[in-house]
Design a protein around this motif. Structure first.
Motif, PDB file in Angstrom:
ATOM      1  N   PHE A   1       3.248  87.695  42.896  1.00  0.00           N
ATOM      2  CA  PHE A   1       1.998  87.674  43.029  1.00  0.00           C
ATOM      3  C   PHE A   1       1.119  86.442  43.828  1.00  0.00           C
ATOM      4  N   LEU A   2       1.917  85.403  44.038  1.00  0.00           N
ATOM      5  CA  LEU A   2       1.460  84.169  44.308  1.00  0.00           C
ATOM      6  C   LEU A   2       2.026  83.790  45.693  1.00  0.00           C
ATOM      7  N   LEU A   3       0.994  83.102  46.545  1.00  0.00           N
ATOM      8  CA  LEU A   3       1.352  82.663  47.652  1.00  0.00           C
ATOM      9  C   LEU A   3       2.237  81.597  47.512  1.00  0.00           C
ATOM     10  N   PRO A   4       3.050  81.301  48.683  1.00  0.00           N
ATOM     11  CA  PRO A   4       4.176  80.248  48.347  1.00  0.00           C
ATOM     12  C   PRO A   4       3.589  78.944  47.941  1.00  0.00           C
ATOM     13  N   GLN A   5       2.383  78.402  48.532  1.00  0.00           N
ATOM     14  CA  GLN A   5       2.017  77.126  48.215  1.00  0.00           C
ATOM     15  C   GLN A   5       1.272  77.078  46.734  1.00  0.00           C
ATOM     16  N   CYS A   6       1.450  78.323  46.124  1.00  0.00           N
ATOM     17  CA  CYS A   6       0.571  78.617  44.760  1.00  0.00           C
ATOM     18  C   CYS A   6       1.828  78.674  43.548  1.00  0.00           C
ATOM     19  N   ARG A   7       2.997  78.664  44.009  1.00  0.00           N
ATOM     20  CA  ARG A   7       4.111  79.188  43.196  1.00  0.00           C
ATOM     21  C   ARG A   7       4.516  78.104  42.182  1.00  0.00           C
ATOM     22  N   THR A   8       3.885  77.090  42.032  1.00  0.00           N
ATOM     23  CA  THR A   8       3.955  76.453  40.832  1.00  0.00           C
ATOM     24  C   THR A   8       3.254  76.615  39.514  1.00  0.00           C
ATOM     25  N   ASP A   9       2.265  77.522  39.864  1.00  0.00           N
ATOM     26  CA  ASP A   9       1.340  78.259  38.710  1.00  0.00           C
ATOM     27  C   ASP A   9       2.131  79.145  38.113  1.00  0.00           C
ATOM     28  N   VAL A  10       1.692  79.369  36.819  1.00  0.00           N
ATOM     29  CA  VAL A  10       2.356  80.020  35.957  1.00  0.00           C
ATOM     30  C   VAL A  10       1.608  81.441  35.690  1.00  0.00           C
ATOM     31  N   LEU A  11       2.155  82.480  36.003  1.00  0.00           N
ATOM     32  CA  LEU A  11       1.362  83.767  35.983  1.00  0.00           C
ATOM     33  C   LEU A  11       2.485  84.839  35.369  1.00  0.00           C
TER      34      LEU A  11
ATOM     35  N   GLN B   1     -10.064  90.034  49.027  1.00  0.00           N
ATOM     36  CA  GLN B   1     -11.146  89.457  50.007  1.00  0.00           C
ATOM     37  C   GLN B   1     -10.600  88.061  50.361  1.00  0.00           C
ATOM     38  N   ALA B   2     -10.191  87.168  49.234  1.00  0.00           N
ATOM     39  CA  ALA B   2      -9.777  85.840  49.598  1.00  0.00           C
ATOM     40  C   ALA B   2      -8.347  85.796  50.536  1.00  0.00           C
ATOM     41  N   LYS B   3      -7.801  87.095  50.834  1.00  0.00           N
ATOM     42  CA  LYS B   3      -6.638  86.953  51.666  1.00  0.00           C
ATOM     43  C   LYS B   3      -5.559  86.235  50.903  1.00  0.00           C
ATOM     44  N   MET B   4      -5.131  86.566  49.643  1.00  0.00           N
ATOM     45  CA  MET B   4      -4.164  85.890  48.724  1.00  0.00           C
ATOM     46  C   MET B   4      -3.308  86.658  48.072  1.00  0.00           C
ATOM     47  N   VAL B   5      -2.922  87.898  48.776  1.00  0.00           N
ATOM     48  CA  VAL B   5      -2.147  88.810  48.049  1.00  0.00           C
ATOM     49  C   VAL B   5      -1.038  88.842  49.189  1.00  0.00           C
ATOM     50  N   PRO B   6       0.322  88.393  48.685  1.00  0.00           N
ATOM     51  CA  PRO B   6       1.428  88.107  49.424  1.00  0.00           C
ATOM     52  C   PRO B   6       2.208  89.324  49.391  1.00  0.00           C
ATOM     53  N   GLU B   7       2.979  89.511  50.607  1.00  0.00           N
ATOM     54  CA  GLU B   7       3.783  90.723  50.990  1.00  0.00           C
ATOM     55  C   GLU B   7       4.787  90.943  49.596  1.00  0.00           C
ATOM     56  N   SER B   8       5.231  89.926  48.929  1.00  0.00           N
ATOM     57  CA  SER B   8       5.946  90.174  47.816  1.00  0.00           C
ATOM     58  C   SER B   8       5.795  90.862  46.820  1.00  0.00           C
ATOM     59  N   ALA B   9       4.405  91.175  46.674  1.00  0.00           N
ATOM     60  CA  ALA B   9       3.720  91.746  45.547  1.00  0.00           C
ATOM     61  C   ALA B   9       4.241  93.404  45.656  1.00  0.00           C
ATOM     62  N   SER B  10       3.834  93.914  46.979  1.00  0.00           N
ATOM     63  CA  SER B  10       4.370  95.190  47.014  1.00  0.00           C
ATOM     64  C   SER B  10       5.616  95.519  46.721  1.00  0.00           C
ATOM     65  N   CYS B  11       6.598  94.682  47.102  1.00  0.00           N
ATOM     66  CA  CYS B  11       8.129  94.885  46.782  1.00  0.00           C
ATOM     67  C   CYS B  11       8.050  94.802  45.328  1.00  0.00           C
ATOM     68  N   ARG B  12       7.580  93.874  44.516  1.00  0.00           N
ATOM     69  CA  ARG B  12       7.823  93.672  43.170  1.00  0.00           C
ATOM     70  C   ARG B  12       7.260  95.054  42.245  1.00  0.00           C
ATOM     71  N   LEU B  13       6.194  95.635  42.987  1.00  0.00           N
ATOM     72  CA  LEU B  13       5.503  96.615  42.163  1.00  0.00           C
ATOM     73  C   LEU B  13       6.141  98.277  42.649  1.00  0.00           C
ATOM     74  N   GLY B  14       6.758  97.872  43.963  1.00  0.00           N
ATOM     75  CA  GLY B  14       7.326  99.445  44.435  1.00  0.00           C
ATOM     76  C   GLY B  14       6.174 100.250  44.900  1.00  0.00           C
ATOM     77  N   ALA B  15       5.278  99.479  45.709  1.00  0.00           N
ATOM     78  CA  ALA B  15       3.917 100.067  46.113  1.00  0.00           C
ATOM     79  C   ALA B  15       3.941  99.804  47.907  1.00  0.00           C
ATOM     80  N   TYR B  16       2.895 100.650  48.204  1.00  0.00           N
ATOM     81  CA  TYR B  16       2.519 100.550  49.840  1.00  0.00           C
ATOM     82  C   TYR B  16       2.010  99.174  49.977  1.00  0.00           C
ATOM     83  N   GLU B  17       2.387  98.389  51.197  1.00  0.00           N
ATOM     84  CA  GLU B  17       1.944  97.127  51.480  1.00  0.00           C
ATOM     85  C   GLU B  17       0.393  97.047  51.463  1.00  0.00           C
ATOM     86  N   ASP B  18      -0.151  98.022  52.085  1.00  0.00           N
ATOM     87  CA  ASP B  18      -1.639  97.952  52.447  1.00  0.00           C
ATOM     88  C   ASP B  18      -2.373  98.705  51.269  1.00  0.00           C
ATOM     89  N   ALA B  19      -1.748  99.042  50.126  1.00  0.00           N
ATOM     90  CA  ALA B  19      -2.521  99.730  48.997  1.00  0.00           C
ATOM     91  C   ALA B  19      -2.499  98.905  47.694  1.00  0.00           C
TER      92      ALA B  19
END
Length: 250
Positions: A129-139, A200-218
């Motif tokens: 759920f994190l952009l590549p440049q933010c993946r040192t964060d822990v979520l 709105q901040a355009k910070m939702v990576p494509e990998s989130a949809s794969c992890r959730l098993g969800a549509y990319e634009d939803a």
């Protein structure tokens, strides 16, 4: 054995415990015996301000440590003896799916909030759920809470999560740098703090949809000022989500 009431509540004459109440040590032992039952902790919090303060400081903390011990150790490993947004908010996040109201935060359908028996939170999933440049964060992010057959919306999933040390995270710095606006009316259902929209901040990576098993634009999710995450997605049919998962693992 007779237990002596040791303290008087001095908050107001209307408090139910004006004749005194048990010590913190005794209450601690009682709730330890109850395995920090969240319903009992919430009930105790309603008695008066003294009990509410005790629940916030001690009982909800012990509940969180019992419910998700490894996660709590990690969230506190930065040296803080507390967590962002207080222990009661975190306790609620662990066991409560916030749902949504029509015209509210997700502005689509009405799904009542509800308690869940048990939810898995994953630090590994949080990376998706994190952009590549933010993946040192822990979520830490939960598996989606599925609400199937929601009319035109299809199968809906709600997910929630929490950042470690959100105040110093790269996600927060990027939100500020991008001048992301806080939601004008809605607040976090767990701690009542203001919310940023990751979509709105355009910070939702494509990998989130794969992890959730969800549509990319939803997929849409928010993060509050205390680092609590709540989101919604439209789930793929099972066969399609399996294919998406296989593709992401390739």
């Amino acid at each position: 054995m007779i237990i002596t009431k040791q303290y008087r509540c001095i908050h107001s004459a209307s408090c139910l415990c004006t004749k005194g109440h048990l010590s913190e040590e005794v209450i601690f032992l009682v709730f330890q015996r109850l395995n920090w039952n969240p319903k009992s902790v919430a009930t105790l919090s309603c008695v008066c301000k003294w009990f509410d303060d005790l629940a916030k400081r001690v009982l909800w903390k012990e509940f969180c440590k019992t419910r998700a011990p490894k996660m709590m150790l990690d969230l506190q490993s930065s040296g803080s003896h507390s967590v962002d947004g207080n222990w009661r908010a975190l306790g609620k996040l662990l066991i409560y799916c916030s749902g949504c109201t029509k015209g509210g935060l997700f502005n689509s359908i009405h799904v009542p909030g509800h308690f869940v028996y048990r939810t898995r939170f994953s630090r590994t999933s949080g990376k998706s759920f994190l952009l590549p440049q933010c993946r040192t964060d822990v979520l830490y992010v939960s598996d989606p809470c599925e609400h199937l057959d929601q009319g035109e919306e299809g199968d809906i999933g709600f997910f929630r999560g929490i950042f470690k040390s959100f105040a110093t995270s790269k996600v927060r710095k990027m939100l500020i740098k991008r001048e992301a606006q806080l939601h004008p009316t809605e607040v976090c259902p767990y701690c009542k703090a203001k919310l940023w929209s990751m979509l709105q901040a355009k910070m939702v990576p494509e990998s989130a949809s794969c992890r959730l098993g969800a549509y990319e634009d939803a997929i849409e999710y928010y993060v509050c000022l205390n680092g609590h995450v709540l989101g919604i997605c439209t789930l793929l049919p099972l066969s399609d989500s399996e294919e998406a998962s296989d593709h992401s693992d390739a």
